[in-house]
Design a protein around this motif. Structure first.
Motif, PDB file in Angstrom:
ATOM      1  N   ILE A  23     -20.692  42.082   5.372  1.00  0.00           N
ATOM      2  CA  ILE A  23     -20.881  41.929   6.819  1.00  0.00           C
ATOM      3  C   ILE A  23     -21.531  43.177   7.408  1.00  0.00           C
ATOM      4  CG2 ILE A  23     -19.634  41.790   9.021  1.00  0.00           C
ATOM      5  CD1 ILE A  23     -17.630  39.932   7.571  1.00  0.00           C
ATOM      6  N   LEU A  24     -21.153  44.341   6.902  1.00  0.00           N
ATOM      7  CA  LEU A  24     -21.676  45.594   7.439  1.00  0.00           C
ATOM      8  C   LEU A  24     -23.133  45.852   7.051  1.00  0.00           C
ATOM      9  CD1 LEU A  24     -18.572  47.932   7.016  1.00  0.00           C
ATOM     10  CD2 LEU A  24     -19.547  47.034   9.148  1.00  0.00           C
ATOM     11  N   THR A  25     -23.682  45.047   6.138  1.00  0.00           N
ATOM     12  CA  THR A  25     -25.113  45.164   5.843  1.00  0.00           C
ATOM     13  C   THR A  25     -25.968  44.341   6.820  1.00  0.00           C
ATOM     14  OG1 THR A  25     -25.152  43.302   4.258  1.00  0.00           O
ATOM     15  CG2 THR A  25     -24.655  45.498   3.375  1.00  0.00           C
ATOM     16  N   ILE A  26     -25.326  43.529   7.643  1.00  0.00           N
ATOM     17  CA  ILE A  26     -26.086  42.683   8.568  1.00  0.00           C
ATOM     18  C   ILE A  26     -26.924  43.500   9.559  1.00  0.00           C
ATOM     19  CG2 ILE A  26     -25.866  40.994  10.442  1.00  0.00           C
ATOM     20  CD1 ILE A  26     -23.624  39.661   8.866  1.00  0.00           C
ATOM     21  N   PRO A  27     -26.417  44.610  10.137  1.00  0.00           N
ATOM     22  CA  PRO A  27     -27.287  45.386  11.036  1.00  0.00           C
ATOM     23  C   PRO A  27     -28.592  45.822  10.379  1.00  0.00           C
ATOM     24  CG  PRO A  27     -25.016  46.063  11.339  1.00  0.00           C
ATOM     25  CD  PRO A  27     -25.026  45.128  10.158  1.00  0.00           C
ATOM     26  N   ALA A  28     -28.534  46.253   9.127  1.00  0.00           N
ATOM     27  CA  ALA A  28     -29.769  46.613   8.424  1.00  0.00           C
ATOM     28  C   ALA A  28     -30.657  45.395   8.248  1.00  0.00           C
ATOM     29  CB  ALA A  28     -29.452  47.239   7.063  1.00  0.00           C
ATOM     30  N   GLU A  29     -30.035  44.236   8.001  1.00  0.00           N
ATOM     31  CA  GLU A  29     -30.794  43.022   7.783  1.00  0.00           C
ATOM     32  C   GLU A  29     -31.324  42.423   9.093  1.00  0.00           C
ATOM     33  OE1 GLU A  29     -31.938  41.812   5.176  1.00  0.00           O
ATOM     34  OE2 GLU A  29     -30.823  42.799   3.577  1.00  0.00           O
ATOM     35  N   ILE A  30     -30.879  42.948  10.221  1.00  0.00           N
ATOM     36  CA  ILE A  30     -31.496  42.597  11.502  1.00  0.00           C
ATOM     37  C   ILE A  30     -32.691  43.503  11.753  1.00  0.00           C
ATOM     38  CG2 ILE A  30     -31.195  42.546  14.011  1.00  0.00           C
ATOM     39  CD1 ILE A  30     -28.225  41.916  13.515  1.00  0.00           C
ATOM     40  N   ALA A  31     -32.478  44.808  11.567  1.00  0.00           N
ATOM     41  CA  ALA A  31     -33.524  45.793  11.892  1.00  0.00           C
ATOM     42  C   ALA A  31     -34.677  45.761  10.895  1.00  0.00           C
ATOM     43  CB  ALA A  31     -32.910  47.197  11.939  1.00  0.00           C
ATOM     44  N   LEU A 176     -30.606  36.439  13.371  1.00  0.00           N
ATOM     45  CA  LEU A 176     -30.382  37.250  14.569  1.00  0.00           C
ATOM     46  C   LEU A 176     -31.622  38.069  14.919  1.00  0.00           C
ATOM     47  CD1 LEU A 176     -26.732  38.478  13.902  1.00  0.00           C
ATOM     48  CD2 LEU A 176     -27.486  36.780  15.582  1.00  0.00           C
ATOM     49  N   ALA A 177     -32.382  38.469  13.897  1.00  0.00           N
ATOM     50  CA  ALA A 177     -33.613  39.233  14.148  1.00  0.00           C
ATOM     51  C   ALA A 177     -34.599  38.413  14.966  1.00  0.00           C
ATOM     52  CB  ALA A 177     -34.249  39.658  12.824  1.00  0.00           C
ATOM     53  N   GLY A 178     -34.611  37.105  14.752  1.00  0.00           N
ATOM     54  CA  GLY A 178     -35.485  36.248  15.548  1.00  0.00           C
ATOM     55  C   GLY A 178     -35.126  36.299  17.018  1.00  0.00           C
ATOM     56  N   TRP A 179     -33.813  36.352  17.304  1.00  0.00           N
ATOM     57  CA  TRP A 179     -33.369  36.445  18.695  1.00  0.00           C
ATOM     58  C   TRP A 179     -33.702  37.822  19.272  1.00  0.00           C
ATOM     59  CZ3 TRP A 179     -29.140  39.526  20.483  1.00  0.00           C
ATOM     60  CH2 TRP A 179     -28.865  39.369  21.843  1.00  0.00           C
ATOM     61  N   VAL A 180     -33.437  38.886  18.518  1.00  0.00           N
ATOM     62  CA  VAL A 180     -33.747  40.237  18.991  1.00  0.00           C
ATOM     63  C   VAL A 180     -35.252  40.383  19.234  1.00  0.00           C
ATOM     64  CG1 VAL A 180     -33.708  42.698  18.407  1.00  0.00           C
ATOM     65  CG2 VAL A 180     -31.734  41.251  17.861  1.00  0.00           C
ATOM     66  N   GLY A 181     -36.046  39.804  18.337  1.00  0.00           N
ATOM     67  CA  GLY A 181     -37.502  39.905  18.457  1.00  0.00           C
ATOM     68  C   GLY A 181     -38.047  39.264  19.716  1.00  0.00           C
ATOM     69  N   SER A 182     -37.283  38.349  20.312  1.00  0.00           N
ATOM     70  CA  SER A 182     -37.755  37.681  21.533  1.00  0.00           C
ATOM     71  C   SER A 182     -37.862  38.647  22.706  1.00  0.00           C
ATOM     72  CB  SER A 182     -36.818  36.524  21.899  1.00  0.00           C
ATOM     73  OG  SER A 182     -35.535  37.001  22.288  1.00  0.00           O
ATOM     74  N   TYR A 183     -37.264  39.833  22.577  1.00  0.00           N
ATOM     75  CA  TYR A 183     -37.316  40.826  23.656  1.00  0.00           C
ATOM     76  C   TYR A 183     -38.558  41.711  23.571  1.00  0.00           C
ATOM     77  CZ  TYR A 183     -32.543  39.627  24.943  1.00  0.00           C
ATOM     78  OH  TYR A 183     -31.425  38.949  25.367  1.00  0.00           O
ATOM     79  N   PHE A 184     -39.367  41.532  22.552  1.00  0.00           N
ATOM     80  CA  PHE A 184     -40.526  42.405  22.364  1.00  0.00           C
ATOM     81  C   PHE A 184     -41.466  42.369  23.570  1.00  0.00           C
ATOM     82  CE2 PHE A 184     -44.891  43.052  20.599  1.00  0.00           C
ATOM     83  CZ  PHE A 184     -44.745  44.389  20.266  1.00  0.00           C
ATOM     84  N   ASP A 185     -41.696  41.185  24.121  1.00  0.00           N
ATOM     85  CA  ASP A 185     -42.603  41.051  25.262  1.00  0.00           C
ATOM     86  C   ASP A 185     -41.953  41.430  26.589  1.00  0.00           C
ATOM     87  OD1 ASP A 185     -44.706  40.183  23.680  1.00  0.00           O
ATOM     88  OD2 ASP A 185     -44.083  38.077  23.810  1.00  0.00           O
TER      89      ASP A 185
END
Length: 223
Positions: A23-31, A176-185
C-alpha cells in the motif's frame, strides 16, 4: 492431494505487514506514471526540443526512464554490493523509501525547470532529460525491491497470490494518477509538478519513519 496447512499467527502478521508495504508504494505509483502521460504533454508544450539536427520528438521521452533504469541497474548492484561489504547496505523497506524519495526529486526537477515561466518552449531540455533518467533510477530502487521482498517474505503457500496482490499497487496508483493528472490544465506547470512531488514525498516520509517497525514485522522470527 495434501490439504494446505493453515497459516500460523506469525505468517498472518507477515502478510499484513507485506500488504502495508505494498500500500505504501502507491504514492510512488501515482507520481511515477505521471511522467508517461502528463509528462509527455508537458514536454511537448514547455520544453525547448530544438537541436542542431532539428527538433527532437517529445514522444522519445516515453522511453527515457527505461534507459535510466537499464543504465542504473549495474551501477546499483555494484553500489549495494559495496555497501554490503561495509555492512551499510540499507534494508529492503529502506530502499523502497529511498526510491519513493527519488521519485519526488525527479518531479521537483520539472517543477524547478518551469518555475517562474509558463511560456511555450521555455524550459531547457536538460531539466527533462535529467528528470526522466533519474526517475528510472527511482524505479529500480523501489519496484524490483518490492517484488523481491514479497517473494522472500511471503509464506510459501501464498507467495504467488501475494505477488499478484503487489501488482494491485501500480493498478491503483495509475488509476489515481489519471485523476491527479486532470489538474494539469488547472494549475501552473510548476505547481502541478510540485503537487506530484508532494505525493511521493508523503509516501517516502511514512515509509522511512516506520521502516524499522516494518522490517521487524517481516523477520522470520516474527512468525
Amino acid at each position: 492431494r495434501e490439504k494446505a496447512q493453515p497459516l500460523s499467527p506469525g505468517e498472518r502478521r507477515r502478510i499484513l505487514v507485506l500488504l502495508l508495504v505494498i500500500i505504501l508504494t502507491i504514492p510512488a505509483e501515482i507520481a511515477y506514471p505521471m511522467f508517461w502521460s502528463i509528462g509527455i504533454l508537458w514536454v511537448d508544450q514547455y520544453v525547448n526540443l530544438q537541436t542542431m539536427w532539428g527538433e527532437v520528438p517529445s514522444s522519445w521521452f516515453a522511453s527515457a526512464d527505461s534507459i535510466g533504469a537499464i543504465a542504473a541497474a549495474p551501477l546499483l548492484i555494484s553500489f549495494w554490493a559495496w555497501q554490503s561489504k561495509r555492512a551499510s547496505e540499507p534494508g529492503s523497506v529502506t530502499k523502497i523509501g529511498i526510491g519513493t524519495a527519488i521519485v519526488a526529486f525527479s518531479a521537483l526537477l520539472l517543477s524547478a525547470g518551469n518555475l517562474g515561466t509558463s511560456a511555450p518552449d521555455s524550459v531547457g531540455s536538460g531539466w527533462a532529460i535529467a528528470a526522466w533518467l533519474i526517475m528510472g533510477l527511482a524505479w529500480m530502487y523501489y519496484w524490483p525491491t518490492t517484488l523481491a521482498l514479497v517473494s522472500r517474505c511471503a509464506p510459501a503457500s501464498v507467495t504467488a497470490t501475494m505477488m499478484g496482490v503487489a501488482f494491485l499497487s501500480p493498478f491503483v496508483g495509475h488509476t489515481l494518477a489519471g485523476w491527479v493528472g486532470s489538474y494539469f490544465d488547472q494549475m501552473s506547470p510548476s505547481a502541478f509538478w510540485a503537487m506530484d512531488a508532494s505525493i511521493a514525498v508523503g509516501g517516502a516520509i511514512i515509509i522511512l519513519m516506520f521502516r524499522k517497525q516494518l522490517a521487524r514485522g517481516l523477520e522470520p522470527s516474527a512468525g
